[in-house]
Design an enzyme around this catalytic site. Sequence first.
Site, PDB file in Angstrom:
ATOM      1  CG  ASP A   6      -2.015   1.202   1.359  1.00  0.00           C
ATOM      2  OD1 ASP A   6      -2.338   1.731   0.426  1.00  0.00           O
ATOM      3  OD2 ASP A   6      -2.054   1.707   2.579  1.00  0.00           O
ATOM      4  CG  ASP A   8      -2.352   7.247   0.735  1.00  0.00           C
ATOM      5  OD1 ASP A   8      -1.407   7.890   0.384  1.00  0.00           O
ATOM      6  OD2 ASP A   8      -3.381   6.793   0.103  1.00  0.00           O
TER       7      ASP A   8
END
Length: 173
Positions: A6, A8
Amino acid sequence: MRIFIDMDEVIADTYGAHLDWYNREFEESLTRLECHGKEVMHAVPEDRKQSIRNHCTTKGFFRDLTPIKYSQKVLKDLAIKHEVYIASAAMQFPNSLEEKSQWLDEFFPFIPWQNRILCGHKHVLNGDVLIDDRALNLHQFNGRKLLFSSPHNLHETDFERVDNWLEVEKLLL
């Protein structure tokens, strides 16, 4: 191994950016410690929550993020040994698509555009490992699930947790 990572709060410090933007706007000094166990938005007065929501739709927010410490080094090493993909649920904030792509070009140029998945739901991912800060994304993944620590997920106990990229390095390299 096929590893999905991922963006963020895993390789890009969006949490810190929310705090910085909020503190500048309201001349405050809200800290990560004051937010432990919750989203930044849930640590501010009700009349200021919309300001936090607006960050993600403001041009430049995703482009100016700081890389999480050691993420560049560890991802570069992982990419040499494994099949590494960046997987970010970017469709919720359309302006983030271009900014996230530019950000990856700058800070993670060794991850080619073909290995960048800017999607909606992550339940479509099929691989060996997913490193994410959101339990929602991990619940639906069939491989090894690594929860990357962020102030908002400190009370989550359902997944194997990694607190930093040096821990990821020990587990996967």
